[in-house]
Enzyme design. Structure first.
Site, PDB file in Angstrom:
ATOM      1  N   SER A 252       0.827  -1.204   0.000  1.00  0.00           N
ATOM      2  CA  SER A 252       0.000   0.000   0.000  1.00  0.00           C
ATOM      3  C   SER A 252       0.859   1.251   0.000  1.00  0.00           C
ATOM      4  O   SER A 252       1.986   1.251   0.499  1.00  0.00           O
ATOM      5  CB  SER A 252      -0.886   0.005   1.240  1.00  0.00           C
ATOM      6  OG  SER A 252      -0.075   0.093   2.406  1.00  0.00           O
ATOM      7  N   LYS A 253       0.275   2.306  -0.530  1.00  0.00           N
ATOM      8  CA  LYS A 253       1.056   3.535  -0.635  1.00  0.00           C
ATOM      9  C   LYS A 253       1.269   4.214   0.703  1.00  0.00           C
ATOM     10  O   LYS A 253       2.096   5.099   0.824  1.00  0.00           O
ATOM     11  CB  LYS A 253       0.412   4.479  -1.643  1.00  0.00           C
ATOM     12  CG  LYS A 253      -0.916   5.055  -1.217  1.00  0.00           C
ATOM     13  CD  LYS A 253      -1.413   6.040  -2.280  1.00  0.00           C
ATOM     14  CE  LYS A 253      -2.795   6.568  -1.937  1.00  0.00           C
ATOM     15  NZ  LYS A 253      -3.375   7.392  -3.009  1.00  0.00           N
ATOM     16  N   ARG A 254       0.509   3.790   1.695  1.00  0.00           N
ATOM     17  CA  ARG A 254       0.708   4.338   3.029  1.00  0.00           C
ATOM     18  C   ARG A 254       2.042   3.882   3.615  1.00  0.00           C
ATOM     19  O   ARG A 254       2.673   4.587   4.378  1.00  0.00           O
ATOM     20  CB  ARG A 254      -0.435   3.903   3.958  1.00  0.00           C
ATOM     21  CG  ARG A 254      -1.708   4.692   3.758  1.00  0.00           C
ATOM     22  CD  ARG A 254      -1.702   6.028   4.506  1.00  0.00           C
ATOM     23  NE  ARG A 254      -2.678   6.958   3.965  1.00  0.00           N
ATOM     24  CZ  ARG A 254      -2.368   7.964   3.145  1.00  0.00           C
ATOM     25  NH1 ARG A 254      -1.111   8.182   2.789  1.00  0.00           N
ATOM     26  NH2 ARG A 254      -3.297   8.779   2.696  1.00  0.00           N
ATOM     27  N   LYS A 255       2.406   2.677   3.253  1.00  0.00           N
ATOM     28  CA  LYS A 255       3.609   2.105   3.857  1.00  0.00           C
ATOM     29  C   LYS A 255       4.796   2.016   2.914  1.00  0.00           C
ATOM     30  O   LYS A 255       5.936   1.867   3.331  1.00  0.00           O
ATOM     31  CB  LYS A 255       3.290   0.702   4.399  1.00  0.00           C
ATOM     32  CG  LYS A 255       2.269   0.729   5.517  1.00  0.00           C
ATOM     33  CD  LYS A 255       1.911  -0.672   5.984  1.00  0.00           C
ATOM     34  CE  LYS A 255       0.890  -0.603   7.125  1.00  0.00           C
ATOM     35  NZ  LYS A 255       0.392  -1.930   7.501  1.00  0.00           N
ATOM     36  N   MET A 256       4.515   2.045   1.628  1.00  0.00           N
ATOM     37  CA  MET A 256       5.594   1.899   0.649  1.00  0.00           C
ATOM     38  C   MET A 256       5.367   2.869  -0.502  1.00  0.00           C
ATOM     39  O   MET A 256       4.265   3.344  -0.703  1.00  0.00           O
ATOM     40  CB  MET A 256       5.585   0.473   0.079  1.00  0.00           C
ATOM     41  CG  MET A 256       6.234  -0.565   0.965  1.00  0.00           C
ATOM     42  SD  MET A 256       8.018  -0.372   1.043  1.00  0.00           S
ATOM     43  CE  MET A 256       8.510  -0.936  -0.590  1.00  0.00           C
TER      44      MET A 256
END
Length: 479
Positions: A252-256
């Site tokens: 996910s873009k939240r984490k990566m």
RNA sequence: GGCCCCAUCGACUAGCGGUCAGGUCACCGCUCUUUCACAGCGGCGGCAGGGGUUCGAGUCCCCUUGGGGUCACCA
């Protein structure tokens, strides 16, 4: 004929997961002499991002995963954008309504939300739709619809029995009908949901193999139900593992950083990204790590995909990118790819030859194209930074600087043989270790302690610049 | 929580009943060396646990544990 597809939804940055799916779908179709289709699933108008579609399509071209049919390429099965196919879905939804396979439901989203909360509060393990309108008298349903009341259309799922998904990689996967609910297939705004749209399009477009992420596995029973309601055949289902964050949750873009555009901007090469994605869940039969799209085309085997969700890690991607930079690309090719980065940084260079020489000198020392820009400042500008460590070395060897400048200025040329001989002699005469002279000199002319070899450095920088920099360095460390 | 999927070094993986469990990244040494890299060599490190099946299980079956996904008028 084999037909595969990817069906990205244009809601944001081109996602590496999309690239990953595209890779497998592209390879498989090509390998089987089939077609690879790109279809844009933009039926969620609240999340629609107009720029996204173009960028996704561009990403595929950049990666070299050109579709045979797409919104820009066209094709016999168009349009390839779902929002342009609304009448098709509506007609199909009507068909299911007519046959009794589907029904209208009149709850508002707020009511559904409330019911869900209620169910959850009551501790119910089953959290699907409560089927309130499943057996609503059709006359009343018609009347309310005719009166203009908003409604959705839901598919009537069987209450008993089970459905088996034949997954290419997992074998039969059984789902109890009791676990299914009556999913919405047509929303109140007249747009279809994914379930309806995808199945209708896949069928109409002749898709034979649905290769998609594992997150879809649990909705496949529902898709099969839709297919059956229409009397259509099932495609081959193949659910591939999900790319993961380092903490193993779904990427996910939240984490990566999940944006392919972002990797591109950092100077990750398309070949390297593709190669890296190719090692996610899959491997070459001979276990080689570096392989091209062509290599994959020759050796790819869907059934060789392993099912553990692979972590999308940057370390190996960067290493691989470096490998392509130093071993796979030709110098000319590499230079062409670096140019836009150099230009963006505002670096000027006297000649093509100079640029290539600098690249060659630095080649083993950068892993992304952007990193080249960062590590090559002193080759292009006079206002290059000086690191703290370099400054310390400079001070340590300050005593040598005046003599060094004299020595270098007396040389007839700056060819490596010339400077090497002179400097070796100098070091010997001083009776010190080479580093005691070389390091301060390096610091003086580059501001860095991490550079190509001294003699290449001197030649590339040239006598004039070197002498100037030495002079500047001298005054910098002068008491 | 229900359902579903999955499970080999920290990470990516090879393995498809008999291997000293192999390779790659990362990490740590050594070599090369004027620095940093690259490269080469070496090292660290793994079959989640427990039951079976079998002459023999990383490989097959079951359970446990762990991880993930999914349960939207999002895809």
């Amino acid at each position: 004929m084999v037909v595969t597809r990817i069906a990205p939804s244009p809601t944001g940055d081109p996602h590496v997961g999309t690239a990953y799916q595209a890779l497998f779908n592209y390879i498989f179709a090509r390998q089987q002499g089939g077609k690879f289709i790109v279809r844009i699933e933009d039926t969620d108008r609240t999340r629609y991002n107009p720029d996204s579609e173009r960028r996704i399509l561009e990403m595929l071209e950049w990666l070299g995963l050109s579709p045979d049919e797409s919104p820009t390429k066209g094709g016999p099965n168009g349009p390839y954008v779902q929002s342009q196919r609304l009448p098709i879905y509506q007609a199909h939804a009507q068909r299911l309504l007519d046959s009794g396979a589907a029904y209208r439901a009149f709850e508002t989203p707020a009511e559904l939300e409330a019911a869900r909360k209620e169910a959850e509060k009551a501790g119910a393990s089953y959290r699907g739709y409560n089927r309130r309108y499943r057996d609503y008298p059709s006359a009343e349903s018609e009347a309310r619809a005719a009166a203009g009341e908003p409604f959705v259309i839901r598919l009537k799922a069987p209450l008993e029995g089970s459905v088996v998904v034949q997954d290419l990689l997992r074998g039969p996967v059984e789902f109890d009908h009791s676990q299914l609910d009556d999913k919405v297939i047509l929303k109140a705004d007249g747009y279809p949901t994914y379930h309806l749209a995808a199945m209708v399009d896949d069928h109409l477009m002749g898709v034979t193999h649905v290769i998609r992420a594992e997150e879809w596995l649990t909705s496949t029973p529902f898709h099969i139900l839709i297919l059956r309601a229409f009397g259509w055949d099932e495609p081959v289902w193949c659910h591939t593992p999900l790319l993961r964050n380092p903490d193993r949750s779904k990427l996910s873009k939240r984490k990566m950083d999940t944006s392919v555009d972002s990797y591109r901007a950092q100077g990750i090469l398309p070949e390297a990204l593709l190669n890296y994605l190719g090692t996610m869940g899959w491997s070459m039969p001979d276990e080689r790590e570096i392989f091209s799209l062509q290599d994959m085309l020759e050796h790819f085997d869907l059934s060789r995909i392993s099912l553990g969700g692979p972590v999308f890690g940057l370390d190996k991607l960067r290493w691989m990118n470096g490998k392509y930079i130093r071993e796979v690309l030709s110098l000319d090719d590499l230079a062409e790819r670096i140019k836009p980065f150099v230009e963006k940084a505002g670096y000027a260079y006297p000649s093509e030859t100079y640029l290539k020489q600098v690249i060659e000198a630095l080649r083993a020392r950068f892993e992304t194209l952007q990193e080249f820009v960062e590590k090559s400042v002193y080759f292009f500008r006079e206002d290059y930074p000086t690191s703290e460590k370099a400054l310390a070395k400079l001070k340590e060897g300050a005593v040598f600087l005046p003599e060094l400048r004299g020595l270098l200025s007396s040389l007839p040329d700056f060819l490596p043989e010339t400077t090497e001989a002179a400097l070796k002699q100098f070091v010997e005469a001083k009776g010190v270790k080479a580093g005691a002279v070389m390091q301060p000199l390096r610091a003086a002319i580059t501001g860095s302690l991490e550079t190509p070899g001294m003699f290449d450095l001197l030649m590339l920088l040239g006598k004039e610049r070197v002498l100037e920099r030495l002079e500047r360095a001298q005054s910098q460390v002068a008491p």
